[in-house]
Design a protein around this motif. Sequence first.
Motif, PDB file in Angstrom:
ATOM      1  N   LEU A 220      81.165  17.602  39.686  1.00 37.14           N
ATOM      2  CA  LEU A 220      80.433  18.705  40.307  1.00 37.14           C
ATOM      3  C   LEU A 220      79.579  19.394  39.253  1.00 37.14           C
ATOM      4  N   LEU A 221      78.315  19.631  39.595  1.00 40.08           N
ATOM      5  CA  LEU A 221      77.424  20.420  38.738  1.00 40.08           C
ATOM      6  C   LEU A 221      77.280  21.795  39.394  1.00 40.08           C
ATOM      7  N   ILE A 222      77.746  22.832  38.699  1.00 41.38           N
ATOM      8  CA  ILE A 222      77.640  24.201  39.221  1.00 41.38           C
ATOM      9  C   ILE A 222      76.407  24.835  38.576  1.00 41.38           C
ATOM     10  N   ILE A 223      75.532  25.384  39.396  1.00 38.39           N
ATOM     11  CA  ILE A 223      74.326  26.026  38.858  1.00 38.39           C
ATOM     12  C   ILE A 223      74.372  27.518  39.188  1.00 38.39           C
ATOM     13  N   PRO A 224      74.801  28.346  38.224  1.00 41.46           N
ATOM     14  CA  PRO A 224      74.833  29.777  38.510  1.00 41.46           C
ATOM     15  C   PRO A 224      73.429  30.373  38.483  1.00 41.46           C
ATOM     16  N   THR A 225      73.201  31.350  39.349  1.00 42.96           N
ATOM     17  CA  THR A 225      71.955  32.117  39.286  1.00 42.96           C
ATOM     18  C   THR A 225      72.233  33.546  39.714  1.00 42.96           C
ATOM     19  N   THR A 226      71.538  34.465  39.065  1.00 43.51           N
ATOM     20  CA  THR A 226      71.610  35.852  39.507  1.00 43.51           C
ATOM     21  C   THR A 226      70.629  36.013  40.672  1.00 43.51           C
ATOM     22  N   PRO A 227      70.778  37.096  41.467  1.00 46.01           N
ATOM     23  CA  PRO A 227      69.927  37.206  42.658  1.00 46.01           C
ATOM     24  C   PRO A 227      68.570  37.868  42.408  1.00 46.01           C
ATOM     25  N   ASP A 228      68.202  38.120  41.149  1.00 45.10           N
ATOM     26  CA  ASP A 228      66.927  38.808  40.895  1.00 45.10           C
ATOM     27  C   ASP A 228      65.749  37.842  40.987  1.00 45.10           C
ATOM     28  N   ALA A 229      64.557  38.414  41.089  1.00 41.87           N
ATOM     29  CA  ALA A 229      63.356  37.611  41.347  1.00 41.87           C
ATOM     30  C   ALA A 229      63.101  36.572  40.257  1.00 41.87           C
ATOM     31  N   PHE A 230      63.303  36.929  38.984  1.00 45.40           N
ATOM     32  CA  PHE A 230      63.005  35.984  37.902  1.00 45.40           C
ATOM     33  C   PHE A 230      63.907  34.757  37.966  1.00 45.40           C
ATOM     34  N   ALA A 231      65.198  35.021  38.163  1.00 44.36           N
ATOM     35  CA  ALA A 231      66.157  33.908  38.215  1.00 44.36           C
ATOM     36  C   ALA A 231      65.893  33.043  39.448  1.00 44.36           C
ATOM     37  N   LEU A 232      65.571  33.700  40.570  1.00 43.67           N
ATOM     38  CA  LEU A 232      65.315  32.926  41.790  1.00 43.67           C
ATOM     39  C   LEU A 232      64.067  32.065  41.640  1.00 43.67           C
ATOM     40  N   ASP A 233      63.033  32.640  41.008  1.00 46.89           N
ATOM     41  CA  ASP A 233      61.815  31.857  40.772  1.00 46.89           C
ATOM     42  C   ASP A 233      62.146  30.612  39.963  1.00 46.89           C
ATOM     43  N   ALA A 234      62.964  30.812  38.907  1.00 37.81           N
ATOM     44  CA  ALA A 234      63.334  29.685  38.050  1.00 37.81           C
ATOM     45  C   ALA A 234      64.055  28.621  38.875  1.00 37.81           C
ATOM     46  N   MET A 235      64.928  29.070  39.784  1.00 33.75           N
ATOM     47  CA  MET A 235      65.676  28.124  40.641  1.00 33.75           C
ATOM     48  C   MET A 235      64.732  27.403  41.593  1.00 33.75           C
ATOM     49  N   LEU A 236      63.884  28.202  42.242  1.00 33.46           N
ATOM     50  CA  LEU A 236      63.060  27.617  43.300  1.00 33.46           C
ATOM     51  C   LEU A 236      62.012  26.635  42.747  1.00 33.46           C
ATOM     52  N   GLN A 237      61.665  26.817  41.470  1.00 35.45           N
ATOM     53  CA  GLN A 237      60.724  25.865  40.856  1.00 35.45           C
ATOM     54  C   GLN A 237      61.357  24.493  40.660  1.00 35.45           C
ATOM     55  N   THR A 238      62.671  24.427  40.813  1.00 34.16           N
ATOM     56  CA  THR A 238      63.358  23.163  40.551  1.00 34.16           C
ATOM     57  C   THR A 238      63.744  22.434  41.837  1.00 34.16           C
ATOM     58  N   VAL A 239      63.284  22.980  42.968  1.00 29.17           N
ATOM     59  CA  VAL A 239      63.667  22.378  44.251  1.00 29.17           C
ATOM     60  C   VAL A 239      63.362  20.877  44.267  1.00 29.17           C
ATOM     61  N   GLY A 240      62.209  20.513  43.685  1.00 26.84           N
ATOM     62  CA  GLY A 240      61.786  19.106  43.697  1.00 26.84           C
ATOM     63  C   GLY A 240      62.823  18.205  43.067  1.00 26.84           C
ATOM     64  N   VAL A 241      63.229  18.539  41.835  1.00 29.26           N
ATOM     65  CA  VAL A 241      64.175  17.659  41.138  1.00 29.26           C
ATOM     66  C   VAL A 241      65.563  17.759  41.769  1.00 29.26           C
ATOM     67  N   LEU A 242      65.927  18.949  42.227  1.00 28.03           N
ATOM     68  CA  LEU A 242      67.252  19.094  42.847  1.00 28.03           C
ATOM     69  C   LEU A 242      67.355  18.237  44.110  1.00 28.03           C
TER      70      LEU A 242
END
Length: 198
Positions: free
Chosen positions: A92-114
């Motif tokens: 299992l790969l756990i990917i923690p993220t905080t709910p703030d805009a910067f962290a979410l942007d970083a997450m959402l930019q990776t949708v393609g590879v995820l």
Amino acid sequence: MIIVVGSFKGGVSKTTTAIHVAAYLQQKAPTVLVDGDLNQSALNWASRGKPPFKVIHKDESSAIADFEHTIIDTPARPDDEDLKQLAAVSDLLIIPTTPDAFALDAMLQTVGVLSELEEGSYKILLTIVPPYPSKEGVKARAALTGAGLPVFKTEIGRKAAFQKSAFFGVPVYEVDDPRAGTAWADLKHWEPRSWDDG
Ligand code: ADP
């Protein structure tokens, strides 16, 4: 079991998550935390206190054969290839993220590879979520699931006990804080396989 904790941004509770999952699994069977992070946060944490499990540098990883469970703390901001490899080698790969805009942007930019990763190989954990009446956690969850990303039902609240845990180098249940017990209990005993139970 091999659990990898990785993130697309620093300061999102990656090391804190790795430490507490390791502390939980150690209660079940011998567990080792491999510190692969560049700033060696887990090793530094361990040097400040008395961890209940073994912490080793990634260069010593041949030692993992002696343990039932391996938790790997990785450098933040993996590239696409690293990410695919991390998901492939772990249960299992756990990917923690905080709910703030910067962290979410970083997450959402990776949708393609995820989206290229095998289903069920990774899951996002919302961390340092501010308490009610803040709606930050709810909004973040909606944004992530709206983008088709898998998110654990369980989330880690923002609690001072975790900062004390880092300061003293002990798991949160050993911290002298009135909320330390709830901070530990928050995560259904830090068993990732139960984080989606109701
Ligand atoms: P990362 O490994 O992603 O850089 P850390 O686990 O080192 O993040 O945590 C970053 C900072 O946030 C540390 O000071 C840590 O004590 C604090 N922290 C982590 N989780 C929580 C939480 N649930 N509540 C409050 N503070 C937290």
